[in-house]
Design a protein around this motif. Structure first.
Motif, PDB file in Angstrom:
ATOM      1  N   SER A   1       0.985  -1.158   0.022  1.00 28.33           N
ATOM      2  CA  SER A   1       0.005  -0.012   0.111  1.00 28.33           C
ATOM      3  C   SER A   1       0.856   1.219   0.120  1.00 28.33           C
ATOM      4  O   SER A   1       0.296   2.490   0.070  1.00 28.33           O
ATOM      5  CB  SER A   1      -0.889  -0.148   1.260  1.00 28.33           C
ATOM      6  N   CYS A   2       2.329   1.057  -0.243  1.00 26.92           N
ATOM      7  CA  CYS A   2       3.200   2.301   0.027  1.00 26.92           C
ATOM      8  C   CYS A   2       4.117   2.721  -1.077  1.00 26.92           C
ATOM      9  O   CYS A   2       3.640   3.372  -1.971  1.00 26.92           O
ATOM     10  CB  CYS A   2       3.914   1.979   1.221  1.00 26.92           C
ATOM     11  N   PHE A   3       5.031   1.693  -1.161  1.00 24.75           N
ATOM     12  CA  PHE A   3       6.151   2.204  -2.102  1.00 24.75           C
ATOM     13  C   PHE A   3       6.266   1.239  -3.206  1.00 24.75           C
ATOM     14  O   PHE A   3       6.711   1.588  -4.394  1.00 24.75           O
ATOM     15  CB  PHE A   3       7.520   2.083  -1.349  1.00 24.75           C
ATOM     16  N   THR A   4       5.583  -0.103  -3.350  1.00 21.03           N
ATOM     17  CA  THR A   4       6.048  -0.959  -4.265  1.00 21.03           C
ATOM     18  C   THR A   4       5.257  -0.607  -5.716  1.00 21.03           C
ATOM     19  O   THR A   4       5.636  -1.043  -6.667  1.00 21.03           O
ATOM     20  CB  THR A   4       5.335  -2.479  -3.914  1.00 21.03           C
ATOM     21  N   SER A   5       4.210   0.161  -5.843  1.00 23.16           N
ATOM     22  CA  SER A   5       3.627   0.649  -6.729  1.00 23.16           C
ATOM     23  C   SER A   5       4.543   1.341  -7.614  1.00 23.16           C
ATOM     24  O   SER A   5       4.523   1.176  -8.772  1.00 23.16           O
ATOM     25  CB  SER A   5       2.322   1.352  -6.695  1.00 23.16           C
ATOM     26  N   THR A   6       5.463   1.899  -7.121  1.00 22.49           N
ATOM     27  CA  THR A   6       6.475   2.827  -7.735  1.00 22.49           C
ATOM     28  C   THR A   6       7.603   1.989  -8.223  1.00 22.49           C
ATOM     29  O   THR A   6       8.258   2.203  -9.304  1.00 22.49           O
ATOM     30  CB  THR A   6       7.289   4.030  -6.748  1.00 22.49           C
ATOM     31  N   ILE A   7       7.837   0.922  -7.433  1.00 24.20           N
ATOM     32  CA  ILE A   7       8.719  -0.118  -7.939  1.00 24.20           C
ATOM     33  C   ILE A   7       8.260  -0.640  -9.401  1.00 24.20           C
ATOM     34  O   ILE A   7       8.975  -0.986 -10.183  1.00 24.20           O
ATOM     35  CB  ILE A   7       9.087  -1.156  -6.683  1.00 24.20           C
ATOM     36  N   MET A   8       6.910  -1.081  -9.235  1.00 24.03           N
ATOM     37  CA  MET A   8       6.334  -1.701 -10.405  1.00 24.03           C
ATOM     38  C   MET A   8       6.626  -0.597 -11.612  1.00 24.03           C
ATOM     39  O   MET A   8       7.027  -1.366 -12.539  1.00 24.03           O
ATOM     40  CB  MET A   8       4.803  -1.755 -10.328  1.00 24.03           C
ATOM     41  N   SER A   9       6.260   0.371 -11.290  1.00 23.12           N
ATOM     42  CA  SER A   9       6.490   1.415 -12.452  1.00 23.12           C
ATOM     43  C   SER A   9       7.906   1.439 -13.014  1.00 23.12           C
ATOM     44  O   SER A   9       8.062   1.405 -14.434  1.00 23.12           O
ATOM     45  CB  SER A   9       5.960   2.920 -11.907  1.00 23.12           C
ATOM     46  N   TRP A  10       8.737   1.458 -12.237  1.00 17.68           N
ATOM     47  CA  TRP A  10      10.245   1.609 -12.498  1.00 17.68           C
ATOM     48  C   TRP A  10      10.617   0.213 -13.426  1.00 17.68           C
ATOM     49  O   TRP A  10      11.118   0.117 -14.224  1.00 17.68           O
ATOM     50  CB  TRP A  10      11.294   1.895 -11.274  1.00 17.68           C
ATOM     51  N   ARG A  11      10.120  -0.825 -12.657  1.00 13.76           N
ATOM     52  CA  ARG A  11      10.637  -2.236 -13.393  1.00 13.76           C
ATOM     53  C   ARG A  11       9.904  -2.207 -14.608  1.00 13.76           C
ATOM     54  O   ARG A  11      10.675  -2.800 -15.529  1.00 13.76           O
ATOM     55  CB  ARG A  11      10.042  -3.293 -12.536  1.00 13.76           C
ATOM     56  N   LEU A  12       8.732  -1.860 -15.025  1.00 10.94           N
ATOM     57  CA  LEU A  12       8.105  -1.950 -16.192  1.00 10.94           C
ATOM     58  C   LEU A  12       8.798  -1.087 -17.116  1.00 10.94           C
ATOM     59  O   LEU A  12       9.054  -1.467 -18.286  1.00 10.94           O
ATOM     60  CB  LEU A  12       6.498  -1.541 -16.138  1.00 10.94           C
ATOM     61  N   ALA A  13       9.253   0.295 -16.779  1.00 10.70           N
ATOM     62  CA  ALA A  13       9.930   1.268 -17.811  1.00 10.70           C
ATOM     63  C   ALA A  13      10.925   0.871 -17.995  1.00 10.70           C
ATOM     64  O   ALA A  13      11.656   0.885 -18.985  1.00 10.70           O
ATOM     65  CB  ALA A  13       9.615   2.516 -17.112  1.00 10.70           C
TER      66      ALA A  13
ATOM     67  N   ILE B   1      13.167  14.582 -10.971  1.00  8.84           N
ATOM     68  CA  ILE B   1      11.701  14.512 -10.456  1.00  8.84           C
ATOM     69  C   ILE B   1      11.624  13.671  -9.054  1.00  8.84           C
ATOM     70  O   ILE B   1      12.360  12.879  -8.622  1.00  8.84           O
ATOM     71  CB  ILE B   1      10.846  13.519 -11.544  1.00  8.84           C
ATOM     72  N   ASN B   2      10.777  14.311  -8.366  1.00  9.96           N
ATOM     73  CA  ASN B   2      10.446  13.654  -7.250  1.00  9.96           C
ATOM     74  C   ASN B   2       9.938  12.337  -7.155  1.00  9.96           C
ATOM     75  O   ASN B   2       9.004  12.079  -7.662  1.00  9.96           O
ATOM     76  CB  ASN B   2       9.439  14.839  -6.123  1.00  9.96           C
ATOM     77  N   GLN B   3      10.713  11.413  -6.323  1.00  4.84           N
ATOM     78  CA  GLN B   3      10.313  10.194  -6.286  1.00  4.84           C
ATOM     79  C   GLN B   3       9.261   9.874  -5.293  1.00  4.84           C
ATOM     80  O   GLN B   3       9.651   9.524  -4.001  1.00  4.84           O
ATOM     81  CB  GLN B   3      11.605   9.272  -6.105  1.00  4.84           C
ATOM     82  N   SER B   4       7.941  10.360  -5.278  1.00  6.46           N
ATOM     83  CA  SER B   4       7.096  10.139  -4.275  1.00  6.46           C
ATOM     84  C   SER B   4       6.796   8.715  -3.890  1.00  6.46           C
ATOM     85  O   SER B   4       6.210   8.005  -4.634  1.00  6.46           O
ATOM     86  CB  SER B   4       5.964  10.961  -4.683  1.00  6.46           C
ATOM     87  N   GLY B   5       6.800   8.471  -2.609  1.00  2.28           N
ATOM     88  CA  GLY B   5       6.590   7.146  -2.260  1.00  2.28           C
ATOM     89  C   GLY B   5       5.175   6.863  -2.166  1.00  2.28           C
ATOM     90  O   GLY B   5       4.641   5.575  -2.428  1.00  2.28           O
ATOM     91  N   ALA B   6       4.325   7.676  -2.100  1.00  2.00           N
ATOM     92  CA  ALA B   6       2.730   7.528  -1.464  1.00  2.00           C
ATOM     93  C   ALA B   6       1.586   8.406  -2.369  1.00  2.00           C
ATOM     94  O   ALA B   6       1.104   7.798  -2.863  1.00  2.00           O
ATOM     95  CB  ALA B   6       2.705   7.619  -0.264  1.00  2.00           C
ATOM     96  N   ALA B   7       1.707   9.593  -2.166  1.00  2.00           N
ATOM     97  CA  ALA B   7       0.573  10.463  -2.708  1.00  2.00           C
ATOM     98  C   ALA B   7       0.318  10.221  -4.118  1.00  2.00           C
ATOM     99  O   ALA B   7      -0.805  10.060  -4.704  1.00  2.00           O
ATOM    100  CB  ALA B   7       1.132  11.872  -2.585  1.00  2.00           C
TER     101      ALA B   7
ATOM    102  N   HIS C   1      -3.833   6.020  -5.499  1.00  2.00           N
ATOM    103  CA  HIS C   1      -4.906   6.318  -6.370  1.00  2.00           C
ATOM    104  C   HIS C   1      -5.137   5.085  -7.368  1.00  2.00           C
ATOM    105  O   HIS C   1      -4.318   4.403  -7.501  1.00  2.00           O
ATOM    106  CB  HIS C   1      -4.583   7.614  -7.325  1.00  2.00           C
ATOM    107  N   THR C   2      -6.489   5.118  -7.814  1.00  2.00           N
ATOM    108  CA  THR C   2      -6.743   4.047  -8.463  1.00  2.00           C
ATOM    109  C   THR C   2      -6.203   4.028 -10.079  1.00  2.00           C
ATOM    110  O   THR C   2      -6.331   3.069 -10.597  1.00  2.00           O
ATOM    111  CB  THR C   2      -8.482   3.691  -8.604  1.00  2.00           C
ATOM    112  N   ASN C   3      -5.620   5.249 -10.428  1.00  3.16           N
ATOM    113  CA  ASN C   3      -4.828   5.163 -11.442  1.00  3.16           C
ATOM    114  C   ASN C   3      -3.445   5.505 -11.156  1.00  3.16           C
ATOM    115  O   ASN C   3      -2.662   6.043 -12.184  1.00  3.16           O
ATOM    116  CB  ASN C   3      -5.493   6.156 -12.555  1.00  3.16           C
ATOM    117  N   GLY C   4      -2.881   5.142  -9.974  1.00  3.91           N
ATOM    118  CA  GLY C   4      -1.766   5.538  -9.303  1.00  3.91           C
ATOM    119  C   GLY C   4      -0.611   5.112 -10.289  1.00  3.91           C
ATOM    120  O   GLY C   4       0.510   5.753 -10.455  1.00  3.91           O
ATOM    121  N   MET C   5      -0.481   3.768 -10.406  1.00  2.00           N
ATOM    122  CA  MET C   5       0.851   3.189 -11.279  1.00  2.00           C
ATOM    123  C   MET C   5       0.830   3.741 -12.611  1.00  2.00           C
ATOM    124  O   MET C   5       2.036   4.199 -12.779  1.00  2.00           O
ATOM    125  CB  MET C   5       0.519   1.638 -11.087  1.00  2.00           C
TER     126      MET C   5
END
Ligand code: MGD
Ligand code: MGD
Ligand code: MO
Length: 707
Positions: free
Chosen positions: A154-166, A306-312, A316-320
């Motif tokens: 619920s925290c940080f891993t969505s950003t990890i997904m985004s980076w891994r995919l990209a 760019i700021n690597q925001s952990g959460a905000a 969101h339901t379109n957050g990733m």
């Protein structure tokens, strides 16, 4: 010369006062900072704390949360012995038992679940705390279960997904030291990462420009900002796409970088053409002129970080997808893995960004169970499963209740807090249905009260631990005080569990130190040297750090994927970072506000500080921030009680009218037992890509309570 009495009063260390100083670090928040803390100790008790002078992370500073460490460690509800539940779940009636008695109950019950339903019917969960996670994950896999999961779902891993995919990397951080412009997307560092503004300040002094994208007027907006884009929460993806369009139509993008390193640029370019400034203004509330100006500022002040925001950004339901759209700007402008841009870094031991690799990954994964089912969440969030492969905690309640695709009957948790998930009452109910639940925590929390057995763990001051700090420093800390009562460090508890369960895992059974030595085996880190110099972080000489520009792209195409060839295989998900408003489907007429649940307060850290007196005194009542004009219209004044109502329910809180929040929005912090905002963030309001809760855009009504 002061008298002894005066010296004692001033807590001056010395032979006469019997006060000694010992160094450790603050573990209230994690994993980035871990600030050095010097404890003043007398007769085994901490009298006061202060930031450690010269520490490579915090240089003697401490935030309010860190200053309150003494009250945190000695919180009245510390669990001091193992406890066995004697009342109903949640009632809070327990009897103290010995560790032997606890193991005698735990071992057969976990084994029984394993024999009856299969090993994956036992789930292993960690709350926000990161430091013991490699041990927990390995133990879970050695037990034969695939259901290792954490609050990071619920925290940080969505950003990890985004980076891994990209890009294939786990993470990338802004290189503020060399950036020309900092896009502070969701940048609230004075509150959420207090050491970061100093870096921004230094860069501003040499001319770096700052754009902040935030619906609120934060201290960062007031102190460090050249342009504030005051966006409507949950609409960021449209703004990112609109900025991309401006950069493309003005021909400001880095064609050579794109040509060599980017996959899917043509499709992306076509897609973003649908986001001209006028439309983006309509969607996001950011004026078209400001969008044009922001793009021009980026062009004129390269390189872009760019700021690597952990959460905000990802709550969101379109957050990733939003995170992908924002970070895509670094590919367009050619600053991913370039000086002044976004620098990839591995997440190393205990999630500390040391910048060098260890056997972190191998340590748990060499025990990954064969022929096991997929973890909890895999069916509902298949992209999460492919890219992350851990249990998605946001699906745990459903799987416990429905038993589909297979039953989950036991939960071993370190720091479970059901209140941190959306629709949290469902998780509370589900936990009550479990056959067996063990919670390891420092405190007898409301979630611990649901457990069959509560095990007492201890704070960072009561344990010895290997720690890495940014800049390539490492420390092997020593206990500052003995563990309170019979509490024990989590890593020792986990190694003991491996022994008691008689797992086929000689490394875990050998204990924490053997495991850490194993994780560090292929690095030049000298554990004995660190142990002999435990009072201060030591520079780790000779660790291998990949130079900027040489990280490459571990993606299927070997490029930065604007068009994801991984998402492409998932039906119903878009390979491009596409726009969708993140707000829920409730009626805007009935629920005219947007509720943003959880923007950080400087004196709160999720639930864990709400019961710490100093910190609670700063905001004694659960309080919602709403815009002064909105409040005036409803006749609401500071301290008045208001009801926040969503399609999922209502809570009553005090009102805090302020010019700082945008009209039409309400901000409410989470984790309060008496006003639990996650009980009104609807269950199922989750991002289909990552599974993440949409905490930060929920339609909401605000009603003044009379009397
Ligand atoms: N509405 C809303 N909800 C949110 C968020 C939001 O912004 N808005 N943020 C989300 C995010 S980003 C996060 S990270 C999560 C955090 O959610 P949680 O992880 O649930 O956070 P806490 O309640 O602080 O911590 C969980 C428990 O860990 C215990 N604990 C502390 N230290 C230790 C330790 O060393 N060992 C053990 N075993 N236990 C320990 C604490 O006492 C506490 O009971 O919340 C998420 N929930
Ligand atoms: N004091 C304190 N510090 C913390 C924590 C804490 O609980 N307390 N939690 C820690 C944890 S676990 C995490 S994950 C990090 C989170 O770190 P951050 O992501 O920095 O956390 P926030 O302050 O919640 O959000 C940052 C800013 O985003 C803005 N924001 C909210 N919604 C939106 C939106 O839809 N769009 C845009 N553009 N901006 C939005 C908020 O107004 C806020 O100013 O903080 C860590 N640091
Ligand atoms: Mo977080």
């Amino acid at each position: 010369m002061s008298t002894l009495e005066e010296k004692l009063h001033e807590k001056i260390p010395g032979e006469d006062t019997g006060i000694v100083t010992r160094n450790s670090f603050c573990d209230v928040c994690a994993p980035g900072p871990h600030c050095g803390v010097t404890c003043y100790v007398k007769e085994g008790k901490i009298l006061k704390v202060e930031g450690t002078d010269g520490h490579p992370t915090n240089h003697g500073l401490l935030c309010p949360k860190g200053q309150a460490n003494r009250q945190y460690v000695y919180r009245k509800d510390r669990v001091l012995t193992p406890l066995r539940r004697v009342g109903e779940r949640g009632e809070g009636r327990f009897e103290p038992i010995t560790w032997e008695e606890a193991w005698a109950e735990i071992v057969p019950r976990l084994n029984q679940v394993k024999e009856t339903y299969g090993p994956s019917a036992a789930a292993f969960y960690s709350g926000y705390n990161k430091w013991y996670r490699p041990f927990l994950q390995r133990l879970c896999y050695s037990f034969g279960s695939v259901n290792y999961g954490t609050e990071s779902s619920s925290c940080f891993t969505s950003t990890i997904m985004s980076w891994r995919l990209a890009t294939g990397a786990d993470f990338a951080a802004p290189d503020l030291a060399h950036a020309g412009i900092f896009l502070g997307w969701c940048y609230n560092a004075y509150y959420s990462a207090y050491l970061m503004p100093a870096g921004v300040e230094k860069a501003r002094a040499r001319g770096m420009k700052v754009i902040i994208v935030d619906p609120r007027i934060t201290p960062a907006v007031e102190k460090q900002c050249d342009l504030h884009l005051r966006i409507k929460p949950g609409t960021d993806c449209a703004l990112a796409l609109g900025l991309a369009r401006e950069l493309i139509v003005n021909d400001w993008v880095d064609h050579a970088y794109i040509q060599e390193n980017v996959h899917g640029y043509e499709a992306y370019r076509t897609y973003v053409m649908d986001f001209p400034p006028a439309r983006v203004e309509e969607l996001t509330g950011v004026p078209a002129d400001q969008i044009r100006l922001a793009a021009r500022m980026i062009h004129e002040n390269m390189p872009l970080a760019i700021n690597q925001s952990g959460a905000a950004m990802v709550h969101h339901t379109n957050g990733m997808q939003t995170h992908r759209a924002v970070m895509a700007l670094s590919a367009l402008m050619g600053t991913y893995d370039r000086p002044g841009g976004m620098i990839p870094a591995p997440l190393t031991y205990a999630h500390s960004m040391a910048g060098f690799t260890t056997l972190d990954h191998e340590f748990p994964f060499e025990k990954y169970p064969k022929d096991a089912p997929r973890p909890v969440g895999a069916v509902r969030f298949p992209l999460w499963d492919e890219v992350v492969g851990e249990m998605q905690g946001c699906d745990l309640a459903r799987q416990i209740t429905q038993g589909l695709p297979y039953p989950v009957k036991a939960l071993w948790a370190h720091g479970m807090n059901f209140r941190m998930f959306n629709g949290d009452r469902e998780l509370e109910r589900a936990i009550k249905e479990l056959d067996f639940f063990v919670d390891v925590d420092l405190f007898l929390t409301d979630s611990a009260k649901l457990a069959d057995i509560v095990l007492p763990c201890c704070s960072s001051f009561e344990r010895s631990e290997f720690k890495v700090f940014g800049g390539g420093f490492g420390q092997w800390t020593e206990r500052v005080i003995e563990p309170l009562g019979q509490s024990r460090p989590d890593d020792e508890i986990l190694c003991e569990l491996a022994r008691r369960l008689d797992l086929d895992d000689s490394l875990l059974r050998a204990g924490p130190e053997a495991c850490v030595r194993y994780i560090l085996r292929e690095t030049p880190v000298d554990v004995d040297f660190l142990k002999a110099n435990s009072q201060f972080p030591q520079k780790l000489e000779g660790v291998k750090v990949i130079p900027v520009g040489e990280h490459g792209f571990a993606t299927p195409t070997g490029k930065f994927e604007l068009w994801s060839t991984i998402i492409e295989k998932h039906r119903g998900l878009d390979p491009l970072p596409t726009w969708k408003d993140s707000v829920d489907a409730a009626s805007p007429a009935e629920y005219p506000f947007r509720l943003v649940a959880g923007a950080r307060l400087p004196t709160a850290l999720h639930s864990r500080l709400h019961d710490v007196p100093w910190l609670r005194s700063m905001r004694p009542q659960p309080m919602a921030d709403l815009n002064s004009a909105d409040a005036a219209r409803m006749g609401v004044r500071r301290g008045d009680l208001i009801e926040l109502r969503t399609s999922a329910g209502a809570i009553t809180v005090a009102a805090n009218p302020t010019r700082r929040v945008k009209e039409g929005t309400v901000h409410m912090y989470h984790g309060y037992r008496e006003a639990d905002v996650n009980s009104i963030v609807p269950a199922g309001h989750n991002d289909p890509y990552s599974g993440f809760p949409g905490y930060r855009s929920v339609r909401c009504a605000v009603v003044k309570k009379e009397g």
